[in-house]
Design a protein around this motif. Structure first.
Motif, short mmCIF file in Angstrom:
data_model
loop_
_atom_site.label_atom_id
_atom_site.label_comp_id
_atom_site.label_asym_id
_atom_site.label_seq_id
_atom_site.Cartn_x
_atom_site.Cartn_y
_atom_site.Cartn_z
N PRO A 156 -9.44 3.14 2.75
CA PRO A 156 -8.93 4.52 2.62
C PRO A 156 -8.46 4.82 1.20
N GLY A 157 -7.82 3.86 0.54
CA GLY A 157 -7.35 4.08 -0.82
C GLY A 157 -8.49 4.26 -1.80
N GLY A 158 -9.55 3.46 -1.62
CA GLY A 158 -10.71 3.60 -2.50
C GLY A 158 -11.39 4.94 -2.31
N LEU A 159 -11.53 5.37 -1.05
CA LEU A 159 -12.14 6.67 -0.78
C LEU A 159 -11.28 7.81 -1.34
N LEU A 160 -9.96 7.66 -1.24
CA LEU A 160 -9.07 8.67 -1.79
C LEU A 160 -9.22 8.75 -3.31
N PHE A 161 -9.34 7.59 -3.96
CA PHE A 161 -9.53 7.60 -5.41
C PHE A 161 -10.84 8.31 -5.78
N LEU A 162 -11.92 8.01 -5.06
CA LEU A 162 -13.20 8.64 -5.36
C LEU A 162 -13.12 10.15 -5.16
N ALA A 163 -12.42 10.58 -4.10
CA ALA A 163 -12.28 12.02 -3.86
C ALA A 163 -11.47 12.67 -4.98
#
Length: 397
Positions: free
Chosen positions: A339-346
């Protein structure tokens, strides 16, 4: 410069530009290494690792298509070159300077010959990965585009002389050569040392994916496709079938074991070669779509600026906010849960759009408005390329 009968805008293709830029963003998101779970990182790369190649191929083909679609009889070679250089160099120079500043701040060595070649956009001609992976890495494709622009005045003369009845055969011949490029690379170039985890060499990758002369084939294919539509020879295919075919070809490339050299261009060249003219024909006939709506057109208009800024934001944003200490005194490296990685990409995507908007509004658009206007009257209305205009279009070409 040969004349063109196209007076219609191509809003759907403009909207598609941003989707292609998103594909490039997605693969660089994989390159940034934002996921702590190596299984997730591997899956992400498996599914998105070739997305950038599809996006770049779309851009190269689209360049040939749009330039042929919009060329004007009153234009001169010098005027054309001036406008195209003004299109790419201001954004390139701004992001190049930003990249050098970031490299300096992070105490990263700046290789002189590679960086100088990057500045003047000649680095794609060197079969050395160090020349591509310097300053703002994505600028290698601008080096390729520079060849397109310099050669277009000569190429349009030849393409314009091709009889309409032969255009599909010419396009098929170019597609065949493109699909043979991986085989040529395998036969003529060494496959060692392997690049990263692949059983192919950087030299082979460079020949298929980076070498400007090889990528010129897609540009010429785009030119031929534009002439096919302009001359009334388009087969009437809608946008949905080639879009689905593009997705199917991409998914098939992920699932089927094969030589990765074919991923870069060959596997998706036919679907893209059908998708671009299908969208153009739809636009020329006045059909609206989600891609032709103002929000997507706006995103397409800033897509070049987005392409120029997104890699720097992904890579240095990751270094700034990751987990392992670096010279910023801040974290870096594969840091986050899924979830943290996806949040960073967003977040990086949003920041990239905002930065692209700023670059477009402050640099790209003012430069083009001041010095980049083509000769002749401005287009004030759309004119469709309909069957009743086919004879006129064929006569002009």
């Amino acid at each position: 410069m040969a004349p063109s009968n196209a007076t219609s805008r191509l809003p759907s293709l403009t909207g598609m530009r941003f989707l292609a830029a998103l594909l490039v963003f997605s693969v660089h998101g994989a390159a940034a290494g934002v996921f702590k779970d190596q299984g997730v990182a591997a899956d992400y790369y498996r599914w998105f690792g070739n997305a950038g190649a599809v996006g770049v191929s779309f851009f190269f083909m689209l360049s040939g298509f749009v330039l042929t679609w919009s060329v004007r009889p009153a234009d001169t070679v010098r005027g054309f070159w001036r406008r195209r250089l003004l299109k790419i160099f201001p954004n390139h120079l701004v992001t190049f300077v930003v990249a050098i500043v970031l490299l300096t701040v992070t105490s990263t060595a700046v290789a002189f010959p590679e960086t100088l070649a990057n500045l003047f956009l000649v680095h794609a001609w060197v079969p050395d990965s160090g020349y591509v992976e310097t300053a703002n890495t994505v600028s290698w494709s601008l080096s390729v585009e520079l060849l397109f622009y310099l050669s277009f005045p000569l190429l349009i003369k030849g393409v314009s002389r091709i009889a309409p009845a032969v255009l599909w055969y010419a396009a098929g011949g170019v597609v065949l050569v493109i699909m043979l490029m991986p085989l040529i690379a395998q036969m003529l170039l060494p496959d060692t040392p392997g690049f990263m985890f692949m059983k192919i060499s950087w030299t082979q990758i460079w020949f298929v994916y980076v070498f400007p002369v090889a990528r010129l084939l897609e540009f010429v294919l785009g030119m031929l496709l534009a002439r096919i539509v302009l001359s009334g020879r388009w087969i009437g295919l809608g946008v949905i079938p080639p879009a689905l075919l593009t997705i199917a070809a991409y998914v098939g490339a992920v699932l089927i074991d094969h030589n990765p050299l074919y991923n870069y261009v060959a596997i998706t060249v036919v679907p893209l070669a059908l998708l671009i003219p299908a969208a153009a024909a739809s636009d020329a006939e006045g059909r609206e779509s989600l891609l032709s709506k103002r929000p997507m057109v706006w995103l397409g208009e800033i897509s070049f600026a987005f392409y120029c800024v997104h890699y720097l934001i992904l890579i240095y944003g990751h270094r700034l906010f990751g987990s392992d200490p670096n010279i910023f005194g801040k974290p870096s490296g594969p840091a986050w849960s899924t979830p943290g990685g996806l949040l960073f990409l967003a977040a990086a995507l949003v920041v990239s759009v905002l930065a692209a908007w700023a670059l477009y509004a402050i640099v790209e658009r003012p430069v083009m408005r001041r010095w980049g206007r083509p000769p002749g009257p401005r287009r004030t209305e759309q004119a469709a390329v309909r069957p009743e205009r086919a004879a006129e279009a064929r006569a002009a070409h």
